[in-house]
Design a protein around this motif. Sequence first.
Motif, PDB file in Angstrom:
ATOM      1  N   LEU A   1       0.813  -1.218   0.000  1.00 51.84           N
ATOM      2  CA  LEU A   1       0.000   0.000   0.000  1.00 51.84           C
ATOM      3  C   LEU A   1       0.844   1.265   0.000  1.00 51.84           C
ATOM      4  O   LEU A   1       0.413   2.305  -0.486  1.00 51.84           O
ATOM      5  CB  LEU A   1      -0.941   0.001   1.205  1.00 51.84           C
ATOM      6  CG  LEU A   1      -2.072  -1.031   1.174  1.00 51.84           C
ATOM      7  CD1 LEU A   1      -2.889  -0.945   2.451  1.00 51.84           C
ATOM      8  CD2 LEU A   1      -2.964  -0.812  -0.034  1.00 51.84           C
ATOM      9  N   SER A   2       2.030   1.199   0.556  1.00 52.60           N
ATOM     10  CA  SER A   2       2.874   2.390   0.661  1.00 52.60           C
ATOM     11  C   SER A   2       3.607   2.711  -0.634  1.00 52.60           C
ATOM     12  O   SER A   2       4.240   3.762  -0.741  1.00 52.60           O
ATOM     13  CB  SER A   2       3.911   2.200   1.777  1.00 52.60           C
ATOM     14  OG  SER A   2       4.728   1.056   1.496  1.00 52.60           O
ATOM     15  N   LEU A   3       3.516   1.826  -1.622  1.00 55.82           N
ATOM     16  CA  LEU A   3       4.317   1.990  -2.831  1.00 55.82           C
ATOM     17  C   LEU A   3       3.637   2.915  -3.831  1.00 55.82           C
ATOM     18  O   LEU A   3       2.505   2.680  -4.250  1.00 55.82           O
ATOM     19  CB  LEU A   3       4.569   0.621  -3.486  1.00 55.82           C
ATOM     20  CG  LEU A   3       5.453   0.639  -4.745  1.00 55.82           C
ATOM     21  CD1 LEU A   3       6.857   1.119  -4.407  1.00 55.82           C
ATOM     22  CD2 LEU A   3       5.490  -0.738  -5.391  1.00 55.82           C
ATOM     23  N   SER A   4       4.329   3.979  -4.209  1.00 62.45           N
ATOM     24  CA  SER A   4       3.908   4.867  -5.291  1.00 62.45           C
ATOM     25  C   SER A   4       5.144   5.141  -6.136  1.00 62.45           C
ATOM     26  O   SER A   4       6.069   5.814  -5.684  1.00 62.45           O
ATOM     27  CB  SER A   4       3.313   6.173  -4.749  1.00 62.45           C
ATOM     28  OG  SER A   4       2.114   5.937  -4.036  1.00 62.45           O
ATOM     29  N   THR A   5       5.161   4.611  -7.335  1.00 57.65           N
ATOM     30  CA  THR A   5       6.367   4.694  -8.149  1.00 57.65           C
ATOM     31  C   THR A   5       6.029   4.400  -9.598  1.00 57.65           C
ATOM     32  O   THR A   5       4.895   4.054  -9.944  1.00 57.65           O
ATOM     33  CB  THR A   5       7.421   3.690  -7.642  1.00 57.65           C
ATOM     34  OG1 THR A   5       8.650   3.903  -8.349  1.00 57.65           O
ATOM     35  CG2 THR A   5       6.966   2.261  -7.875  1.00 57.65           C
ATOM     36  N   THR A   6       7.043   4.543 -10.457  1.00 56.93           N
ATOM     37  CA  THR A   6       6.952   4.135 -11.856  1.00 56.93           C
ATOM     38  C   THR A   6       7.861   2.930 -12.049  1.00 56.93           C
ATOM     39  O   THR A   6       9.030   2.954 -11.675  1.00 56.93           O
ATOM     40  CB  THR A   6       7.363   5.274 -12.797  1.00 56.93           C
ATOM     41  OG1 THR A   6       6.459   6.376 -12.638  1.00 56.93           O
ATOM     42  CG2 THR A   6       7.332   4.814 -14.245  1.00 56.93           C
ATOM     43  N   VAL A   7       7.330   1.870 -12.630  1.00 53.05           N
ATOM     44  CA  VAL A   7       8.052   0.620 -12.810  1.00 53.05           C
ATOM     45  C   VAL A   7       8.252   0.361 -14.297  1.00 53.05           C
ATOM     46  O   VAL A   7       7.302   0.495 -15.088  1.00 53.05           O
ATOM     47  CB  VAL A   7       7.286  -0.568 -12.181  1.00 53.05           C
ATOM     48  CG1 VAL A   7       7.982  -1.887 -12.478  1.00 53.05           C
ATOM     49  CG2 VAL A   7       7.140  -0.353 -10.683  1.00 53.05           C
ATOM     50  N   LEU A   8       9.465   0.024 -14.686  1.00 51.17           N
ATOM     51  CA  LEU A   8       9.760  -0.388 -16.051  1.00 51.17           C
ATOM     52  C   LEU A   8       9.911  -1.898 -16.058  1.00 51.17           C
ATOM     53  O   LEU A   8      10.645  -2.465 -15.242  1.00 51.17           O
ATOM     54  CB  LEU A   8      11.029   0.291 -16.568  1.00 51.17           C
ATOM     55  CG  LEU A   8      10.989   1.820 -16.623  1.00 51.17           C
ATOM     56  CD1 LEU A   8      12.305   2.360 -17.154  1.00 51.17           C
ATOM     57  CD2 LEU A   8       9.825   2.307 -17.474  1.00 51.17           C
ATOM     58  N   LEU A   9       9.237  -2.530 -16.990  1.00 51.88           N
ATOM     59  CA  LEU A   9       9.108  -3.977 -16.965  1.00 51.88           C
ATOM     60  C   LEU A   9       9.308  -4.533 -18.375  1.00 51.88           C
ATOM     61  O   LEU A   9       8.658  -4.090 -19.328  1.00 51.88           O
ATOM     62  CB  LEU A   9       7.708  -4.325 -16.454  1.00 51.88           C
ATOM     63  CG  LEU A   9       7.311  -5.769 -16.240  1.00 51.88           C
ATOM     64  CD1 LEU A   9       8.068  -6.342 -15.053  1.00 51.88           C
ATOM     65  CD2 LEU A   9       5.796  -5.840 -16.000  1.00 51.88           C
ATOM     66  N   ARG A  10      10.213  -5.506 -18.512  1.00 49.98           N
ATOM     67  CA  ARG A  10      10.397  -6.209 -19.783  1.00 49.98           C
ATOM     68  C   ARG A  10       9.981  -7.663 -19.585  1.00 49.98           C
ATOM     69  O   ARG A  10      10.500  -8.350 -18.712  1.00 49.98           O
ATOM     70  CB  ARG A  10      11.842  -6.118 -20.258  1.00 49.98           C
ATOM     71  CG  ARG A  10      12.105  -6.820 -21.611  1.00 49.98           C
ATOM     72  CD  ARG A  10      13.553  -6.708 -22.041  1.00 49.98           C
ATOM     73  NE  ARG A  10      13.901  -5.338 -22.366  1.00 49.98           N
ATOM     74  CZ  ARG A  10      13.790  -4.791 -23.582  1.00 49.98           C
ATOM     75  NH1 ARG A  10      13.332  -5.538 -24.577  1.00 49.98           N
ATOM     76  NH2 ARG A  10      14.120  -3.546 -23.785  1.00 49.98           N
TER      77      ARG A  10
END
Length: 867
Positions: free
Chosen positions: A853-862
């Motif tokens: 719940l605490s995670l707010s981010t941008t994730v790059l995924l391949r």
Amino acid sequence: MSQMLDRQPAGLYVQTPDSQQIAFPLKHTEVSAKVAGNLSRVEVTQTFENPFTTTLEAVYIFPLPDEAAVDEMLIKIGDRTIKGHIKQREEAQQIYQQAKEQGRTAGLLEQERDNIFTQSLANIQPGEQIDVIIRYSASLQFEGGNYEFVFPMVVGPRYIPGIPIGENAVGSGSAPGPMSQNQDTDLVPDATRLNAPILPAGTRSGHDINMTVEIDAGVNIQAVRSPSHQLHISHEGQQVRVGLVGSDTIPNKDFILRYQVASKTTQSTLLAQSDDKGGHFALYLIPALDYAPEQIVPKDVVFLIDTSGSQMGHPLGQCQELMRRFIQGLNPNDTFSIINFANTTQHLSPVPLPNTPNNQSRAIAYINQLTAGGGTEMLQGIQTVLNFPLTDPGRLRSIVLLTDGYIGNDNQILAEVQRHLKPGNRLYSFGAGSSVNRFLLNRIAEIGRGISRVIRHDEAPDETVERFFRQINNPVLTNIQVTWEGEGESPVVYPAIAPDLFAEQPLVLFGRKADAVAGTLQVSGIPAGGTLYQQRFEVNFERGGNPAVAQLWGRSRIKAVMNQMVRGETKSGVEAVTQTAIAYQLLCQYTAFVAVSDEVRGDHPEASVSVQVPVEMPEEMSYEGIFGSIQHLGSVDAGYAPSPPQLNRAISPKLKMSIRRALYANLLNERGEYQGTEVPEEPRRTHKPQSPPSMPQRSFLDMDKMRSQIQGESSDSGDADISDINDVQFSPESLPEAEDESLSVREFEVRPQLEAPSESVKLTFQAPKPAMPPQRLKLVSVTGLDAEAIALLTEHLQAVQLPPGVSGELVWELRITNGQVKQVILDEEESSGDDPEVAEAIRRSLFTWRAELSLSTTVLLRVRISA
């Protein structure tokens, strides 16, 4: 969280943590429009008032025209005016949140759909009134000598399909209503931002609206009228001023204004302007071509009619009347059929029927027996009609859709039409009601190479039907080509591929020439007679001119790129839309206007109460059709499963989700094999006591959505319709100690809505654990997550079922807020896979994944897919 108390005519009431009762109405909306020729400039002023002692934040979901170019937002506090600035949406949200926490008054204007917007206003001080001013430009509709100006006033409740996701995905689903909010799903991940609370029947919010429209056409105006509102009309030379009669100011229906001009010069209009961004032009062209009756070719028409709960009452009655007129208006050599959809689809005939008197009578009888109820599973209807057999390949297939368009998965429908509408076929859309989803209706007809019409539930259909057949029988101009002659670069014109034209329908083009060098625009096409049609326009970009022309080009470019992303967001598409919106200072789904006061105005901003402004139900829309006659069914979401109200709190969220899916996902086919989340044609029946009272029609949000394999046990005989269920209780003794995802056989107690409340029914269902597919997905690289989150995401993706023989790599960008995936963007330039079904499966799976719940981010995924 604040709670709603008893509603009173004065406005919305909330309960604060210290038990203070507060009213917060949106007091008034003032709309002022100035119309010149084909363009309108509109100013909308929303007045919010806080007459109490607690600082408030207001959140208001409201509509604007889907083609509007919104380019200004201001907030006015007393004699001070604070200008809003366009920012990328995430940045604007951060600025607003920071200002809110600091005690500054701030406004945030966001776009959810082309026609749905959210206005947030923070730190409204006690005793204070604040105005929010929004300005936009738009083109007027013009057809057959008639201009039409439309201003929508209310967002009707959207049906939300899909699997619930997010923090409250289990046990807290709810319908759009005064005490609830919709839930995000894998198909509509922004559902919580689409549906405003709906006031109960017979309740007024205290919010009213006033309209003023000034028309200056340059020629005399005649036949000014409105099918929706009572008007006060005054003339001054060639100018006309239109206002609302004081008794017709409830904001619960579209404002529609129509008029004619006493001139034939409206056949073509070219507007041009120039600024620092280059030269822009707008062309409105109606070719002066006629058709001979003998040129009409035989056609095959398939009617697709929405019979879901939102159509109950007058809207369905209007659609039925339209359908009867359509059937009677077909040419003798035409063929036709009828398909209707709600939770499931049904049809008049499995193949097209010849237009004989007997078949017409059969069709009219079929139309007359239609009733409204259930959810708007439009995708099933669209898929059925797109795959409907064509017995004569030489005929032009015309699909006619009749719906209010009240769904949240608009893009899924548009993508289906974009991918599967056969070449040469046409799709026409008709909306019947007081405040329909014009965005969906307009866009689906545009992608379907047809035309769109909206008719109120109380309008006579004769003119609409006559005009439709005049147009469908007479395709005026096809294979339209737009070319440029002159020095310098060629202009960028939208739409890039000009649509075919029908009788009385204008061609509307917006162009931009970066060097603003004059030239000649040539429009050519092939009429049915086969003789080449050409028309030339000299375009001179003079400095200045109407700035709305440039704004509308920017809006047209945004729409064109968004149409390319109906199958899913792409990195290049998002960047193109964002850059255009920033350059032209326009609101879009990736930008927002934010305005912040300089001074800190609240001593204790943490004590502020946030209120979502309720809205009226659209005029003549049925409460029973939306909410059903069941007073309380646990908490019912628009389009997905309610959670049993007495669910044992000791059950884990994982098991709750399994139960929820088993109840509503139809995990078994008739052979007992897992088949995903497809919905069967008919729900299973259970048993109930004999001689029950008459049951209500199934509602838009009712238990007809329950599609698992259900078997019933009862001490009495008889059949109970699933829609009769009034309460569902888990039997704790039937639940396992271990958290077995297979669930095996579970037992529930169901209380039907019967006269004898003590009677109950035991339901059992079987939902075996699906066989895991081979592990064909592999995470090649991940940035933005820790090792534990990566492991959980890997496990999550391994459950994705993919079609065989597909391989490649897909690169994704995930934007996560408070542990929930809010946006999934495909980097198509870095990806090597191009199968849309694979991309869609992975995209939907990513939306259902939950992080901390605490995670707010941008994730790059391949992700690598092995064949």
